[in-house]
Design an enzyme around this catalytic site. Structure first.
Site: not given
Ligand SMILES: NC(=O)C1=CN([C@@H]2O[C@H](COP(=O)(O)OP(=O)(O)OC[C@H]3O[C@@H](n4cnc5c(N)ncnc54)[C@H](OP(=O)(O)O)[C@@H]3O)[C@@H](O)[C@H]2O)C=CC1
Ligand SMILES: O=C(O)CCC(=O)C(=O)O
Length: 437
Positions: A127
Site C-alpha cells: 500500500k
Molecule cells: N477504490 C477501491 O478500489 C477500493 C477501496 N477500498 C476502501 O474503500 C474505502 C473507500 O475508498 P474509495 O471509495 O476508493 O475512496 P474515495 O476517496 O473515492 O471515497 C471516500 C468516501 O468516504 C467519504 N468520507 C471520508 N471521510 C469520511 C468520514 N469521516 N465519514 C464519512 N464519510 C467519509 C468521502 O467523502 P467526501 O466525498 O466528502 O470526501 C468519500 O465519499 C477505503 O477504506 C478504501 O481503502 C477497498 C478496496 C478497493
Molecule cells: O486494486 C488494487 O490493486 C488494490 C485496491 C486496494 O487498494 C484495496 O483493495 O484496498
C-alpha cells in the site's frame, strides 16, 4: 529515500495485544495486529512465524515537495509499504488523505496481503500513501505531487515488483500520471505498473465498479444464507466515493432499498429509498450528498445506527468501535472500507448477533479486476466487460463459499475464517520457498 526492512513498531508483542483502553481510538495498525494475533492463535503458529507475518518486508518513506500554483512550497510525507511478496509482486492502492501515516499504510498493506490470498491472486500485499488532502489542491498540483512521489519510489515499483491502484483520494487519472512517470523513466510504455488506469491507456472494463460489484456479490451471498434476496433488503452506506456510490447504485439497481448514504460533510436519509441516479447528478453538481432534496439530513453516527438489514461502511477506518458498535441495528455489516471495524467493535457486533462480512473478502472485487487488468496488459489482449463480470462473480463466489464453509465447519466468524485462509496461504508460500525453516 529511506528503505528499511525491519520497522521498529511491528512484532508479536504489539500483534498480540487485543485490549484497547475504553474511548480511545484504536489505530488501524492495532486492529490489523489484533486480527493477525487471533488468526495465529487459531492456526497454532509459533512466535517466529507470527513475527514474520506481522512485519513488513520493505518500507519506503519519502519527502514529497510541491511548488504550489501560487509559488509557495509545501512538503508532504509519502510512503510505500510492501508487507509481503511471497506469493507474487506487491499489490495495493495509493491513498491521498491528510491522516495518512506510516502505521496506517502498514496496516493497509497487511490487509492487502491477506485479501489477495483470500481471493487466490498471485500477489503479495502493499500500500502507498501521501499525507495530502486532495480536495485542497488543483489538478496541476496533484499531478506534480503524483509524479514526484512516483519518482521517489521508482526503485521499488514495477509490473513484476509492486503494482499500484487507486484508493481513497486517488483515481484513474492519478494512475495515468504514475504510469506515465514510470514509463518515461524506463523509456517505453509499461501499462502493467499500475491498475485502475483509464481505458485508453490499458485500463480494464469493469474496474471502476469492481470493488462495489464485489461488495454486492458478497452481500447477496450473505443474505442468501438467511434465505433473503437483495430485493427484500434495506441498506445504509457510509461513504459516497468510488466504492460507496457504485455500491449504492448497483444495490438500488438490483432492487434493494438504499435508505441512507453519507460523505464527510454529512448524510441523507429516506426510509422509502433514495433515488440513487438523481443523487449522482446532485453530487456531480455540488460535490456532496448533503442538500439532496426529497431526503432528510442524517449525521454519520446516526446512519450507523439505522434499523436496516445491511450496513456498508465504505469510507474510513475504525468507525465501528467500542463506542459506536453498540448502536448498530443492522443484521449484516458488509465492509466496503478497509478496517472500518476495530477489534473491540468486532467483539461487540459478534455479541449482538451482527454478521460481519470482512473487508479482506467483501471489498476484494477491486483487486480481483486489477489482477485481470494486469493480466490483460501483460498479454496485450483485452476482455469484454461481460467476460470481466463473469470472471469477477466466479472468483467472489468461490472465495465467499470457501470462507463461509470454513466458518461453519470450525465455528469461526467470517473475519477469522477469511484471515485464517489468507494467512495460511501466505505462510505456506513462505514455507515452500524456504524463507521460514
Ligand atoms: N477504490 C477501491 O478500489 C477500493 C477501496 N477500498 C476502501 O474503500 C474505502 C473507500 O475508498 P474509495 O471509495 O476508493 O475512496 P474515495 O476517496 O473515492 O471515497 C471516500 C468516501 O468516504 C467519504 N468520507 C471520508 N471521510 C469520511 C468520514 N469521516 N465519514 C464519512 N464519510 C467519509 C468521502 O467523502 P467526501 O466525498 O466528502 O470526501 C468519500 O465519499 C477505503 O477504506 C478504501 O481503502 C477497498 C478496496 C478497493
Ligand atoms: O486494486 C488494487 O490493486 C488494490 C485496491 C486496494 O487498494 C484495496 O483493495 O484496498
Amino acid at each position: 529515500m529511506t528503505t528499511t526492512s525491519t520497522p521498529p513498531t511491528s512484532g508479536p508483542t504489539q500483534a498480540g495485544s487485543t485490549a484497547e483502553p475504553p474511548h480511545q481510538k484504536a489505530s488501524a495498525l492495532a486492529t490489523a495486529h489484533s486480527q493477525l494475533a487471533n488468526a495465529v492463535e487459531i492456526l497454532g503458529y509459533d512466535p517466529g512465524l507470527h513475527e514474520m507475518l506481522a512485519t513488513p518486508r520493505r518500507e519506503v518513506n519519502v519527502s514529497v515537495p510541491l511548488r504550489r500554483d501560487s509559488g509557495e512550497i509545501v512538503l508532504f510525507r509519502g510512503y510505500r509499504v510492501q508487507h509481503n511478496v511471497s506469493r507474487g509482486p506487491g499489490k495495493g492502492g495509493l491513498r491521498y488523505h491528510p491522516s495518512v501515516d506510516i502505521d496506517e499504510v502498514r496496516a493497509l498493506a497487511m490487509w492487502m496481503t491477506w485479501k489477495c490470498a483470500v481471493v487466490d491472486l498471485p500477489y503479495g500485499g502493499a500500500k502507498g500513501g501521501v499525507s495530502i488532502d486532495p480536495r485542497q489542491y488543483t489538478q496541476a498540483e496533484l499531478e506534480r505531487v503524483t509524479r514526484r512521489y512516483t519518482s521517489e519510489i521508482m526503485p521499488v515499483i514495477g509490473p513484476e515488483r509492486d503494482i499500484m491502484a487507486p484508493d481513497m483520494g486517488t483515481n484513474e487519472q492519478t494512475m495515468a500520471w504514475v504510469m506515465d512517470t514510470y514509463s518515461v523513466n524506463q523509456g517505453y510504455t509499461i501499462p502493467g505498473v499500475v491498475t485502475g488506469k483509464p481505458i485508453p491507456v490499458g485500463g480494464s472494463l469493469g474496474r471502476t465498479t469492481a470493488t462495489s460489484q464485489g461488495v454486492v456479490h458478497t452481500t447477496k451471498a450473505a443474505l442468501a444464507e438467511a434465505g433473503l434476496e437483495l430485493s427484500d433488503a434495506s441498506v445504509a452506506v457510509q461513504g459516497f466515493g468510488k466504492v460507496g456510490s457504485h455500491a449504492a447504485a448497483i444495490l438500488a439497481g438490483q432492487g434493494a432499498r438504499v435508505v441512507a448514504v453519507s460523505d464527510q460533510y454529512g448524510g441523507i436519509h429516506d426510509e422509502d429509498g433514495l433515488d440513487v441516479a438523481a443523487l449522482f447528478r446532485h453530487v456531480a453538481e455540488t460535490g456532496t450528498v448533503v442538500g439532496f432534496e426529497d431526503a432528510e439530513p442524517i449525521d454519520n453516527h446516526a446512519l450507523l445506527a439505522l434499523p436496516v438489514d445491511v450496513l456498508i461502511p465504505a469510507a474510513v477506518e475504525g468507525v465501528l468501535d467500542d463506542e459506536t458498535a453498540h448502536t448498530v441495528k443492522a443484521r449484516w455489516v458488509v465492509e466496503g472500507a478497509n478496517g472500518p471495524t476495530t477489534a473491540a467493535g468486532d467483539r461487540i457486533l459478534a455479541k449482538n448477533g451482527v454478521t460481519v462480512v470482512p473487508d479482506i473478502l467483501a471489498n476484494a472485487g477491486g483487486v480481483v479486476v486489477s489482477y485481470f487488468e494486469w493480466v490483460q496488459a501483460n498479454q496485450a489482449y483485452w476482455w469484454t466487460e461481460q467476460e470481466i463480470g463473469e470472471k469477477l462473480e466466479h472468483r467472489m463466489h468461490v472465495a465467499y463459499q470457501g470462507v463461509s464453509s470454513l466458518a461453519r465447519r470450525e465455528e469461526l466468524s467470517l473475519r477469522d475464517a477469511a484471515l485464517v485462509i489468507g494467512i495460511q496461504r501466505t505462510a505456506e508460500a513462505h514455507q515452500i520457498r524456504g524463507l521460514y525453516p
